[in-house]
Design a protein around this motif. Sequence first.
Motif, PDB file in Angstrom:
ATOM      1  N   PRO A  56      57.250  14.077   5.662  1.00 34.61           N
ATOM      2  CA  PRO A  56      56.317  13.433   6.578  1.00 34.61           C
ATOM      3  C   PRO A  56      54.972  14.146   6.622  1.00 34.61           C
ATOM      4  O   PRO A  56      54.881  15.341   6.320  1.00 34.61           O
ATOM      5  CB  PRO A  56      57.036  13.525   7.933  1.00 34.61           C
ATOM      6  N   ASP A 115      53.346  15.046   9.174  1.00 30.91           N
ATOM      7  CA  ASP A 115      53.363  16.125  10.161  1.00 30.91           C
ATOM      8  C   ASP A 115      53.680  17.473   9.516  1.00 30.91           C
ATOM      9  O   ASP A 115      53.073  18.493   9.867  1.00 30.91           O
ATOM     10  CB  ASP A 115      54.399  15.839  11.254  1.00 30.91           C
ATOM     11  N   ALA A 116      54.618  17.490   8.579  1.00 34.95           N
ATOM     12  CA  ALA A 116      55.002  18.746   7.936  1.00 34.95           C
ATOM     13  C   ALA A 116      53.868  19.309   7.100  1.00 34.95           C
ATOM     14  O   ALA A 116      53.634  20.527   7.075  1.00 34.95           O
ATOM     15  CB  ALA A 116      56.243  18.530   7.073  1.00 34.95           C
ATOM     16  N   ARG A 174      51.301  20.736   9.540  1.00 36.13           N
ATOM     17  CA  ARG A 174      51.742  22.014  10.112  1.00 36.13           C
ATOM     18  C   ARG A 174      51.520  23.152   9.124  1.00 36.13           C
ATOM     19  O   ARG A 174      51.117  24.253   9.502  1.00 36.13           O
ATOM     20  CB  ARG A 174      53.211  21.934  10.537  1.00 36.13           C
ATOM     21  N   PHE A 180      46.916  19.338  17.749  1.00 33.44           N
ATOM     22  CA  PHE A 180      48.062  19.200  16.846  1.00 33.44           C
ATOM     23  C   PHE A 180      48.934  20.445  16.877  1.00 33.44           C
ATOM     24  O   PHE A 180      50.159  20.354  16.811  1.00 33.44           O
ATOM     25  CB  PHE A 180      47.593  18.924  15.413  1.00 33.44           C
ATOM     26  N   THR A 203      51.201  20.042  19.869  1.00 35.90           N
ATOM     27  CA  THR A 203      52.221  18.989  19.793  1.00 35.90           C
ATOM     28  C   THR A 203      53.101  19.105  18.555  1.00 35.90           C
ATOM     29  O   THR A 203      54.280  18.756  18.588  1.00 35.90           O
ATOM     30  CB  THR A 203      51.561  17.597  19.785  1.00 35.90           C
ATOM     31  N   GLY A 204      52.514  19.578  17.433  1.00 38.37           N
ATOM     32  CA  GLY A 204      53.249  19.652  16.174  1.00 38.37           C
ATOM     33  C   GLY A 204      53.475  18.304  15.523  1.00 38.37           C
ATOM     34  O   GLY A 204      54.179  18.189  14.525  1.00 38.37           O
ATOM     35  N   THR A 205      52.852  17.248  16.077  1.00 32.66           N
ATOM     36  CA  THR A 205      53.041  15.904  15.527  1.00 32.66           C
ATOM     37  C   THR A 205      51.860  15.013  15.895  1.00 32.66           C
ATOM     38  O   THR A 205      51.182  15.239  16.913  1.00 32.66           O
ATOM     39  CB  THR A 205      54.340  15.266  16.071  1.00 32.66           C
ATOM     40  N   ALA A 218      52.450  11.885  16.449  1.00 30.65           N
ATOM     41  CA  ALA A 218      53.090  10.853  17.280  1.00 30.65           C
ATOM     42  C   ALA A 218      53.198  11.316  18.724  1.00 30.65           C
ATOM     43  O   ALA A 218      54.290  11.415  19.291  1.00 30.65           O
ATOM     44  CB  ALA A 218      54.458  10.503  16.719  1.00 30.65           C
TER      45      ALA A 218
END
Length: 219
Positions: A75, A77-78, A81, A179, A182-184, A186
């Motif tokens: 994803p 998000d990864a 990060r 970000f 939240t780490g995401t 979404a």
Amino acid sequence: MALIPLRAGSKGLPGKNTRLLAGRPLYEHAIVQARAAGISRIVISTDIEALTLTPPTPGVVVLPRPAELAGDTVPMDAVLRHVLMGIIQEPTRVVLLQATSPLRHPSDIQAAIDVHRQGGFDLVLSATRADSGVLKWGRAEGDHFVPLSDPSYCFANRAELPPLYRPNGAVYVFDADWFRTTGTLAAGRIGMIEMPAKRSLDIDSLADFEACEALLRVN
């Protein structure tokens, strides 16, 4: 900061991110658009070895991406990060530009940045009009029909359905610190800018690539 994620692999069109489109590699269109929108800091996250060994153009920083973050099921998000929580750690506004949306205009990028600057949203994304008939759809849980949205839409005339939009993947704007918290993507308050369908084509196949090239030649 403009962040352009690039993978070497692609099931739909192998090597698409470096394939020549209208005279330049696909990913370079995102670089040109970012600069035209006034963004001077451009970062590429990639597992494409040729780019990690020789940066594509002066002023562009290329960050090698680990193989475990370069699969087709990883994803976004990864990937974010890895870049924003592992390598780049200072505060910055991030403009995420996917190379597979080469028809976006610099004005689309500027519009998304302007909405984000107003402070009402954590994330601003680009979207295009979609078929409102989707609001009539539902999921099946055994023999149970579960509406995706308001059940009344399932029985409404199409003309009565509200306008519907789908994210087109061309532009995302958010603060790096948000970000990191939240780490995401979404999460939080999401705003949008509208892009026309003719600029919202996302390249996944050779047919998509050829359609984009034809449109760029016309324009």
